[in-house]
Design a protein around this motif. Structure first.
Motif: not given
Length: 240
Positions: A103-108, A183-192
């Motif tokens: 969550v923090l990474a998403n917000l940053m 799972m909580f970041s739909d980015t390069f490092a995410g996983i479904a």
């Protein structure tokens, strides 16, 4: 002096939070800086993770042992180093920390606080890669611990994870807590979410295999030495 359990739990939560933030945040940064070069994205993500993990282990190791990973905690408990009660107490704070770090990474990076990943990774090759990655991680940690080289563990763990980003097709999650967090970041490092159970199962299998291998390679080591995970907590000074 024995470190109180609440202090250890805070250290595990904060360390897991920073671990997830650096893994996911560096992935977002790499993806935005070089959107058309996946190889360079992976290089930058791996380098940031390796260096950051080294620092985070040094930061929190003297308090909790710097596990940040349920597999590490449970293998430590199986060797007699960490009480099972503490291993089970570590689990929810490690997961909570990794989710909070996502969550923090998403917000940053000015994203939504929570974005569920759509990156599907559950293939046989990915599962095998997670078994291999987890076996290697546990072997690095406990072979150093059981041979009296614990002071080298932070650098060795960072180096291994950085390398495993490249030699495994899964990019070496090797950690159920970080798998949940990603799972909580739909980015390069995410996983479904649909891929996460297979990854976690493979990581648990890898942890079990690594436990057996450590017993074969380093037999007869007493629990006091088996407990030296990553950085000795303050209550084990002199004994990762």
């Amino acid at each position: 002096m024995e470190q109180p359990l609440p202090r250890k739990l805070v250290a595990e939560c904060l360390g897991s939070l920073l671990l997830a933030a650096l893994v996911i945040g560096s992935g977002i940064a790499a993806q935005r800086l070089y959107p058309d070069d996946t190889g360079l994205q992976l290089t930058e993500n791996a380098a940031a993770t390796a260096a950051g993990l080294f620092a985070v282990i040094l930061m929190f190791g003297p308090v909790s042992g710097a596990h940040f990973n349920p597999v590490v905690s449970f293998v430590d408990a199986a060797f007699g180093g960490l009480p099972w009660r503490q291993a089970f107490a570590y689990l929810p704070v490690q997961v909570t920390g990794c989710v909070s770090g996502a969550v923090l990474a998403n917000l940053m990076f000015s994203g939504s606080a929570v974005t569920i990943s759509a990156t599907h990774r559950a293939t046989v090759a990915h599962g095998l890669s997670e078994v291999v990655a987890t076996v290697g991680l546990i072997l690095v940690i406990f072979s150093l611990a059981r041979s009296g080289r614990t002071e080298r563990a932070p650098a060795a763990v960072g180096a291994y994870i950085g390398a495993a980003y490249w030699f495994t097709s899964s990019t070496s999650f090797a950690n159920p807590a970080i798998t949940v967090g990603r799972m909580f970041s739909d980015t390069f490092a995410g996983i479904a979410p649909s891929s996460a159970p297979a990854f976690i199962a493979a990581q648990l299998v890898g942890g079990g295999l690594a436990f057996l291998l450590v017993r074969v390679l380093y037999p007869g080591v007493p629990p006091s030495q088996a407990a030296d995970v990553l950085v000795p907590p303050a209550n084990r000074v002199g004994i990762s």
